[in-house]
Design an enzyme around this catalytic site. Structure first.
Site, PDB file in Angstrom:
ATOM      1  N   GLN A 237      -5.000  51.521 -26.074  1.00  0.00           N
ATOM      2  CA  GLN A 237      -4.623  50.283 -25.398  1.00  0.00           C
ATOM      3  C   GLN A 237      -5.107  50.197 -24.059  1.00  0.00           C
ATOM      4  O   GLN A 237      -4.983  48.994 -23.477  1.00  0.00           O
ATOM      5  CB  GLN A 237      -3.006  50.342 -25.699  1.00  0.00           C
ATOM      6  CG  GLN A 237      -2.535  50.339 -27.125  1.00  0.00           C
ATOM      7  CD  GLN A 237      -1.025  50.035 -27.032  1.00  0.00           C
ATOM      8  OE1 GLN A 237      -0.286  50.630 -27.866  1.00  0.00           O
ATOM      9  NE2 GLN A 237      -0.442  49.051 -26.396  1.00  0.00           N
ATOM     10  N   ARG A 384       6.788  47.500 -28.600  1.00  0.00           N
ATOM     11  CA  ARG A 384       6.933  45.997 -28.368  1.00  0.00           C
ATOM     12  C   ARG A 384       7.981  45.572 -27.520  1.00  0.00           C
ATOM     13  O   ARG A 384       8.720  44.556 -27.783  1.00  0.00           O
ATOM     14  CB  ARG A 384       7.073  45.388 -29.847  1.00  0.00           C
ATOM     15  CG  ARG A 384       6.396  44.176 -29.905  1.00  0.00           C
ATOM     16  CD  ARG A 384       6.330  43.674 -31.261  1.00  0.00           C
ATOM     17  NE  ARG A 384       5.823  42.495 -31.482  1.00  0.00           N
ATOM     18  CZ  ARG A 384       4.928  42.165 -32.316  1.00  0.00           C
ATOM     19  NH1 ARG A 384       4.809  42.907 -33.636  1.00  0.00           N
ATOM     20  NH2 ARG A 384       4.248  40.955 -32.355  1.00  0.00           N
ATOM     21  N   CYS A 385       7.771  45.977 -26.230  1.00  0.00           N
ATOM     22  CA  CYS A 385       8.564  45.436 -25.291  1.00  0.00           C
ATOM     23  C   CYS A 385       7.970  46.007 -23.844  1.00  0.00           C
ATOM     24  O   CYS A 385       7.558  46.870 -23.827  1.00  0.00           O
ATOM     25  CB  CYS A 385      10.027  45.951 -25.136  1.00  0.00           C
ATOM     26  SG  CYS A 385      10.307  47.520 -24.609  1.00  0.00           S
ATOM     27  N   GLU A 760       5.914  40.210 -27.261  1.00  0.00           N
ATOM     28  CA  GLU A 760       7.110  41.164 -27.505  1.00  0.00           C
ATOM     29  C   GLU A 760       8.524  40.539 -27.902  1.00  0.00           C
ATOM     30  O   GLU A 760       9.594  41.238 -28.237  1.00  0.00           O
ATOM     31  CB  GLU A 760       7.318  41.936 -26.233  1.00  0.00           C
ATOM     32  CG  GLU A 760       5.773  42.837 -25.885  1.00  0.00           C
ATOM     33  CD  GLU A 760       5.871  43.461 -24.554  1.00  0.00           C
ATOM     34  OE1 GLU A 760       6.696  42.761 -23.463  1.00  0.00           O
ATOM     35  OE2 GLU A 760       5.578  44.669 -24.299  1.00  0.00           O
TER      36      GLU A 760
HETATM   37  N1  PCD Z   1      -0.281  34.031 -26.984  1.00  0.00           N
HETATM   38  C1  PCD Z   1      -0.550  32.525 -26.909  1.00  0.00           C
HETATM   39  N2  PCD Z   1       0.188  31.558 -25.923  1.00  0.00           N
HETATM   40  C2  PCD Z   1       1.013  32.027 -25.044  1.00  0.00           C
HETATM   41  C3  PCD Z   1       1.023  33.687 -24.895  1.00  0.00           C
HETATM   42  C4  PCD Z   1       0.439  34.347 -26.038  1.00  0.00           C
HETATM   43  O1  PCD Z   1      -1.447  31.770 -27.938  1.00  0.00           O
HETATM   44  N3  PCD Z   1       1.661  31.275 -24.173  1.00  0.00           N
HETATM   45  C5  PCD Z   1      -1.190  34.785 -27.866  1.00  0.00           C
HETATM   46  C6  PCD Z   1      -2.033  35.521 -27.017  1.00  0.00           C
HETATM   47  O2  PCD Z   1      -3.093  34.973 -26.499  1.00  0.00           O
HETATM   48  C7  PCD Z   1      -2.257  36.681 -27.792  1.00  0.00           C
HETATM   49  C8  PCD Z   1      -0.723  37.022 -28.476  1.00  0.00           C
HETATM   50  O3  PCD Z   1      -0.365  35.583 -28.335  1.00  0.00           O
HETATM   51  O4  PCD Z   1      -3.149  36.455 -28.609  1.00  0.00           O
HETATM   52  C9  PCD Z   1       0.139  38.070 -27.987  1.00  0.00           C
HETATM   53  O5  PCD Z   1       0.026  37.740 -26.257  1.00  0.00           O
HETATM   54  P1  PCD Z   1       0.752  38.532 -25.308  1.00  0.00           P
HETATM   55  O6  PCD Z   1       2.145  38.211 -25.578  1.00  0.00           O
HETATM   56  O7  PCD Z   1       0.038  38.143 -23.685  1.00  0.00           O
HETATM   57  O8  PCD Z   1       0.510  39.918 -25.609  1.00  0.00           O
HETATM   58  P2  PCD Z   1      -0.656  41.060 -25.599  1.00  0.00           P
HETATM   59  O9  PCD Z   1      -0.788  41.464 -24.198  1.00  0.00           O
HETATM   60  O10 PCD Z   1      -1.810  40.376 -25.979  1.00  0.00           O
HETATM   61  O11 PCD Z   1      -0.453  41.889 -26.622  1.00  0.00           O
HETATM   62  C10 PCD Z   1       0.574  42.971 -26.184  1.00  0.00           C
HETATM   63  C11 PCD Z   1       1.522  42.825 -27.347  1.00  0.00           C
HETATM   64  C12 PCD Z   1       2.498  44.057 -27.365  1.00  0.00           C
HETATM   65  S1  PCD Z   1       2.817  44.742 -25.999  1.00  0.00           S
HETATM   66  C13 PCD Z   1       2.915  44.515 -28.293  1.00  0.00           C
HETATM   67  S2  PCD Z   1       3.926  45.983 -28.550  1.00  0.00           S
HETATM   68  C14 PCD Z   1       2.537  44.049 -29.900  1.00  0.00           C
HETATM   69  C15 PCD Z   1       2.299  42.415 -29.575  1.00  0.00           C
HETATM   70  O12 PCD Z   1       1.237  42.424 -28.685  1.00  0.00           O
HETATM   71  N4  PCD Z   1       1.387  44.521 -30.369  1.00  0.00           N
HETATM   72  C16 PCD Z   1       0.872  43.982 -31.449  1.00  0.00           C
HETATM   73  N5  PCD Z   1       1.643  41.975 -30.605  1.00  0.00           N
HETATM   74  C17 PCD Z   1       1.117  42.570 -31.658  1.00  0.00           C
HETATM   75  N6  PCD Z   1       0.277  42.103 -32.582  1.00  0.00           N
HETATM   76  C18 PCD Z   1      -0.523  42.701 -33.483  1.00  0.00           C
HETATM   77  N7  PCD Z   1      -1.129  42.111 -34.561  1.00  0.00           N
HETATM   78  N8  PCD Z   1      -0.493  44.229 -33.258  1.00  0.00           N
HETATM   79  C19 PCD Z   1      -0.182  44.753 -32.210  1.00  0.00           C
HETATM   80  O13 PCD Z   1      -0.115  46.005 -32.032  1.00  0.00           O
HETATM   81 MO1  PCD Z   1       3.562  46.928 -26.402  1.00  0.00          MO
HETATM   82  O14 PCD Z   1       3.907  47.329 -24.865  1.00  0.00           O
HETATM   83  O15 PCD Z   1       2.006  47.755 -26.413  1.00  0.00           O
HETATM   84  O16 PCD Z   1       4.852  48.164 -26.945  1.00  0.00           O
END
Ligand code: PCD
Length: 806
Positions: A237, A384-385, A760
Site C-alpha cells: 500500500q 479501513r479507518c 473508510e
Molecule cells: N472519491 C471520490 N470523491 C471523494 C472522495 C473519494 O470520488 N470526495 C473516490 C476516490 O477517488 C477513490 C475512492 O473514492 O477512488 C476512495 O477515496 P479515498 O477515501 O481518498 O481513499 P483512498 O486513499 O483512495 O483509499 C484508501 C481507502 C482505505 S484506507 C481502505 S482501508 C479501503 C478503501 O480505500 N480499501 C479498499 N476502499 C477500498 N476499496 C477497495 N475496492 N479495495 C480496498 O482495499 Mo486503510 O487505512 O488501508 O485500512
C-alpha cells in the site's frame, strides 16, 4: 467545425470530469480476468518460499533441525534466525518504533510466528520442506488477556526489552507495557465528572478482527547480480516507503531498489506494514541468485499479518439533566500482541483515537491509551479507518447510547442537542483537532426524514407491546450513528512515518496530441484511482478523462509519495493532482495568449480551451495548446507541457455521515435480519458518485461483518480459533444487507477541489450503527452494553441473560 456547435455543457460532458459517474476504467481488465496480481508474476527460474510457523503461542525454541528438509527434492535452502543474524536481519524495525523478529530468535511469541523460511523450486516442494523441518520447543506460560499481562507476576514476553524502562513513546511501567499516550485535560475532565448531574460509565470493547483482503499478502524479490539491482513486486500500500525501508535495513542503495505494486486485490490496511516474508524473500533471492516468490495462504494471512482493533475502552461521559454533554473521559487498554507493529504516524502511537469526541461539542475531554504486549499476532493496523478512528467512533457512538439510556432520552435527540453547530467550524476539539467543515444538523435531519424516524419508533413500540402480549418473538432495533472521520494525513509537521513526512504527489505530462499520462505517489487496491484521478485532471485542464493514462505503484517512475491508506489519496494525492494540473493550466494560458497574440490576462479558461475575453470566437483548445508547446518556440518558455506537485496538506479533512439501520431480532434463535440500512455520507466535493456509492457498499459490508460475526479469537493457550473462512465470518452476497445511500456536500475549505476522503467512512460509521441496532432492540429490557461481534449465539445469550426465553 463540430467544436463550435457544442455548448460548454456538451464539451464539459465529453470530458467526464468531476461529478460524473464515469465507469471504472480498471474494470475492463478485472472483469475479464486480465488483472496482474503478484501471484501472476512468473519469472525464469523463479523459486518459492514458505514458512515454518510456531504451533505454540509462547515457547522457547531449543533447536531447529533443517537436515531432513534440505534432503527433500526441490528444497534449496532453509533460512533461520542464525542465518539472518550476521546480516543484522533477524529482527526488523516496525513502523511503530518497536522491533519484530523476522525469524524466531530464541523464542516465539504467538501462534503462527515465522520460525524458518524454506526455499524450493515450487510451492509443493516448499510445503514438503516446511513439514520436514524439526523444531524443538519448550512451552512457556501464555498471556492472552491484556489486563493479566500487566499483573506484576505476569510472564515476561519480550525478553529482548528486559530492563528497558523507556520505549519508543515514553516510559514503560511494566515488562509487558509498551507505552502510555495521553491527550486532553485530565484534571479539568475529572472535575467536570465529579460535579456532573449525570455520569454514564461503561467498558466498550472493540474486538480483534482482521482486514482479510481477498488477495493475501505476497511478494516476488529478484536480485539481478549483474546490474546489482533488486526488483521487488509486492502487495504494498506504500511502495515508496517500502523501498526506503528496504534500503535502510538491507544497505542496498535506494536507487538500486525498484519496488512495484502491481494490481492489488484489496488492502484495507493489511498491506501497509513490512512483513518477514518480504525480508526473507529478498535475502533468499540474494543467496540463490534467483527470483523468489512468497504468497501467504489464507491461514497465514489470518494468523500472522496485521490484525486490527482489540481496544478495551473504559468510558465516562458527563451531562446535565437536560442532556448537554459536559465532559468525556476514556482509558483504553490496547492489546498489541507480541510486537507493536501498528502502522500509525510516528507521533500517534494510538493513531487518531483522539477523534473520540466525535461529532459533539464536548468542552473538556481526556484520553489515555496503554499499549500492552500479549501472546497474539502483531499488528493493530488501520483496517479501513484512519488509524484507530473506527475504535474512536464506536466508543463515542456507544457512549452516546449509554448516556441516552441513563437520561431516559431519545438517542437521536441527544445527538441533535450536542452536535457541533455549522457556525462553529473550523472547530477546535477538546482533544486537539481542528475540524475543517461540517453541517451535522442538516445531515441528521435529512437522514431522520429519509427513514421516517418517528414512524419507525412508533412501529417499534407497537412491536414491543405485541412481544409482551406473546404475539411475536421478534423485536425491532433502530441503530443510529453520526460519525466524524479524520482523513488525509499529513500535514508533514504532525505526521510522518519513520521520519518520512506524509505529503503526496502527482506528475502530469501532456503529450503533443493532447492526451496525457499522470503518475501518483499513491496506489489503488481496488478504489478506482485510474478512473477518478483522471477526472480531476479532466476538469482542471480540459482534457477528456478517457485520454489520460494513470499510473501508480512503480517507484522507478512515480514521484515519491507515502501511499494509500487512511483515506489519504483523495485528500493528499488528489490535491497534488489538482495543483499539478493548475501548473499546467497556467503554462497553457501563456501559450494560448502568445498564439492568440493577446496579453496573458486577456484569455480565460473555458472548459477545454482558452478564450479571448469578450471575443468567444477567438480561442485555442487544450489540444492545440499541447501541440504548440512541443513545436512552437515561445520566447522565454521551455518546450513541453508537464508539471509535478508535492502536496503537504495544511490540515486533515473531516468527512462525516449519518447512518440508520433497522434490524429485526429473533429473541429465541439470536438471528437477525437487517431490514434497511440508510447511509448518508458527506465527503465534500464528490469526484465520482458511482465510485463513492461502491465504496459505501463495500465499507458497510465489512462493517456488517465486523459487528455481526467477524472475529479473531484465541483460546487461553493462545491457539488461534478463527484462522479459516469456516470460522472467520466474511459475508457473501447472501448475507449482505441492501443499502440506501445518500449525501450532503460540505466542501473542505482547504482542499483545492474541496474533496474529503470517503473510502473508510462506511466502515467507521456502520459498525456502531449495526451494534446500536442490536442494543436498541433490547433497551426496553435493561440492556446497556454487550460486546461485539453480535453473532447469533451472543444475541441469544443477551436474551437469555435478560430472562426473555420461556
Ligand atoms: N472519491 C471520490 N470523491 C471523494 C472522495 C473519494 O470520488 N470526495 C473516490 C476516490 O477517488 C477513490 C475512492 O473514492 O477512488 C476512495 O477515496 P479515498 O477515501 O481518498 O481513499 P483512498 O486513499 O483512495 O483509499 C484508501 C481507502 C482505505 S484506507 C481502505 S482501508 C479501503 C478503501 O480505500 N480499501 C479498499 N476502499 C477500498 N476499496 C477497495 N475496492 N479495495 C480496498 O482495499 Mo486503510 O487505512 O488501508 O485500512
Amino acid at each position: 467545425m463540430k467544436d463550435e456547435v457544442q455548448s460548454p455543457e456538451e464539451r464539459s460532458a465529453t470530458l467526464k470530469g468531476m461529478g460524473c459517474s464515469r465507469k471504472r476504467v480498471e474494470d475492463v481488465r478485472f472483469t475479464q480476468g486480465r488483472g496482474n496480481y503478484v501471484d501472476d508474476i512468473k519469472l525464469d527460474g523463479m523459486l518459492t518460499g514458505d514458512f515454518v510457523r510456531s504451533p505454540y503461542a509462547h515457547a522457547r525454541v531449543l533447536s531447529i533441525d533443517t537436515e531432513a528438509a534440505l534432503a527433500v527434492p526441490g528444497v534449496l535452502a532453509v533460512l533461520t534466525a542464525k542465518d539472518l543474524e550476521p546480516l543484522g536481519l533477524h529482527w526488523m524495525p516496525t513502523l511503530a518504533g518497536d522491533k519484530q523478529m523476522v525469524l524466531a530468535d530464541g523464542k516465539v511469541l504467538f501462534q503462527g510466528q515465522e520460525v524458518a523460511y524454506v526455499v524450493a523450486t515450487d510451492r509443493y516442494a516448499a510445503a514438503d520442506g516446511v513439514a520436514a523441518v524439526e523444531v524443538d520447543y519448550e512451552d512457556l506460560p501464555v498471556v492472552t488477556d491484556p489486563f493479566k499481562a500487566m499483573d506484576p507476576d505476569a510472564p515476561v514476553l519480550r525478553e529482548d526489552l528486559a530492563g528497558q524502562t523507556e520505549g519508543a513513546h515514553g516510559p514503560r511501567r511494566h515488562h509487558n507495557h509498551i507505552f502510555t499516550w495521553e491527550q486532553g485535560d485530565k484534571a479539568a475532565t475529572e472535575a467536570v465528572l465529579a460535579e456532573a448531574d449525570v455520569v454514564a460509565e461503561e467498558m466498550v470493547y472493540y474486538h480483534r478482527t482482521h482486514p482479510m483482503p481477498l488477495e493475501t499478502c505476497g511478494c516476488v524479490a529478484s536480485m539481478d547480480k549483474v546490474t546489482g539491482k533488486l526488483t521487488l513486486w509486492g502487495t504494498f500500500q506504500a511502495p515508496h516507503a517500502v523501498r526506503t525501508v528496504a534500503s535502510l535495513i538491507s544497505g542496498i542503495a535506494e536507487h538500486n531498489i525498484r519496488v512495484i505494486s502491481p494490481d492489488i486485490g484489496g488492502g484495507f490496511g493489511n498491506k501497509v506494514g513490512v512483513y518477514p516474508g518480504y525480508v526473507c524473500s529478498i535475502v533468499a533471492s540474494i543467496v540463490t541468485g534467483k527470483p523468489v516468490k512468497w504468497v501467504e495462504s489464507r491461514m497465514d494471512n489470518l494468523m500472522s499479518t496485521a490484525f486490527a482493533r482489540d481496544y478495551w475502552m473504559q468510558g465516562k461521559i458527563a451531562a446535565t439533566k437536560e442532556g448537554r454533554i459536559t465532559g468525556l473521559w476514556c482509558h483504553t487498554t490496547a492489546d498489541h500482541g507480541g510486537f507493536d507493529a501498528c502502522a500509525d504516524p510516528t507521533k500517534f502511537p494510538a493513531g487518531f483515537m483522539n477523534i473520540c469526541t466525535g461529532s459533539y461539542d464536548i468542552p473538556v475531554a481526556y484520553l489515555a491509551v496503554d499499549g500492552v504486549y500479549t501472546n497474539k499476532a502483531p499488528g493493530g493496523v488501520a483496517y479501513r479507518c484512519s488509524f484507530r478512528v473506527t475504535e474512536a467512533a464506536y466508543f463515542i457512538e456507544r457512549m452516546i447510547e449509554v448516556l441516552a439510556i441513563k437520561l431516559n432520552m431519545d438517542a437521536a435527540e441527544l445527538r441533535r442537542i450536542n452536535f457541533i453547530r455549522k457556525e462553529q467550524f473550523p472547530y477546535q476539539s477538546a482533544l486537539g483537532w481542528e475540524y475543517d467543515s461540517g453541517d451535522y444538523h442538516t445531515a441528521w435531519e435529512k437522514a431522520l426524514n429519509a427513514v421516517g424516524y418517528d414512524g419507525l419508533r412508533r412501529e417499534q413500540a407497537e412491536r414491543l407491546e405485541a412481544f409482551k402480549r406473546g404475539e411475536t418473538r421478534k423485536l425491532i432495533g433502530i441503530g443510529l450513528t453520526h460519525f466524524t472521520e479524520i482523513v488525509g494525513a499529513g500535514p508533514v509537521k504532525n505526521c510522518d512515518i519513520l521520519g518520512l513526512g506524509m505529503f503526496d504527489s502527482c506528475e502530469i505530462r501532456i503529450h503533443p496530441t493532447g492526451s496525457a499520462i499522470a503518475r501518483l505517489g499513491t496506489i489503488s487496491q481496488g478504489q478506482g484511482h485510474a478512473t477518478t484521478f483522471a477526472q480531476i485532471i479532466a476538469s482542471e485542464i480540459g482534457i477528456p478523462a478517457d485520454d489520460i493514462t494513470l499510473e501508480e505503484g512503480d517507484t522507478d517512475t512515480a514521484p515519491y509519495g507515502l501511499g494509500t491508506y487512511g483515506s489519504r489519496s483523495t485528500p493528499v494525492a488528489g490535491a497534488a493532482t489538482a495543483m499539478a494540473a493548475r501548473k499546467i493550466r497556467a503554462k497553457a494560458q501563456m501559450i494560448a495568449a502568445y498564439l492568440l497574440e493577446v496579453h496573458d490576462d486577456d484569455v480565460e479558461f473555458d472548459v477545454d480551451r482558452f478564450v479571448v475575453k469578450g471575443a468567444p470566437e477567438r480561442f485555442k483548445t487544450m489540444k492545440e495548446i499541447a501541440f504548440a508547446s512541443y513545436n512552437q518556440a515561445i520566447p522565454g518558455v521551455e518546450p513541453g507541457l508537464e508539471a509535478v506537485s508535492y502536496y503537504d496538506p495544511p490540515n486533515m479533512t473531516y468527512p462525516f455521515g449519518a447512518y440508520i439501520c433497522v434490524m429485526e431480532i429473533d429473541v429465541d434463535t439470536g438471528e437477525h435480519a437487517v431490514r434497511s440500512f440508510y447511509a448518508l455520507d458527506d465527503c465534500g466535493t464528490r469526484i465520482n458518485p458511482m465510485i463513492i456509492e461502491g465504496q459505501v457498499h463495500g465499507g458497510a459490508t465489512e462493517g456488517y461483518a465486523i459487528a455481526m460475526g467477524q472475529e479473531i479469537a484465541y483460546d487461553e493457550m493462545g491457539n488461534h480459533k478463527t484462522a479459516t473462512l469456516m470460522d472467520f465470518f466474511v459475508p457473501t452476497a447472501w448475507e449482505t444487507p441492501h443499502y440506501t445511500t445518500d449525501f450532503t456536500v460540505t466542501p473542505s475549505p482547504h482542499h483545492p477541489i474541496g474533496a474529503k476522503g470517503v473510502g473508510e467512512s462506511p466502515n467507521v460509521g456502520s459498525v456502531p450503527c449495526f451494534s446500536n441496532a442490536v442494543h436498541d432492540a433490547f433497551r426496553p429490557f435493561g440492556l446497556v452494553q454487550s460486546h461485539m461481534p453480535h453473532d447469533h449465539w451472543r444475541i441469544w445469550k443477551i436474551a437469555e441473560d435478560l430472562g426473555l426465553h420461556v
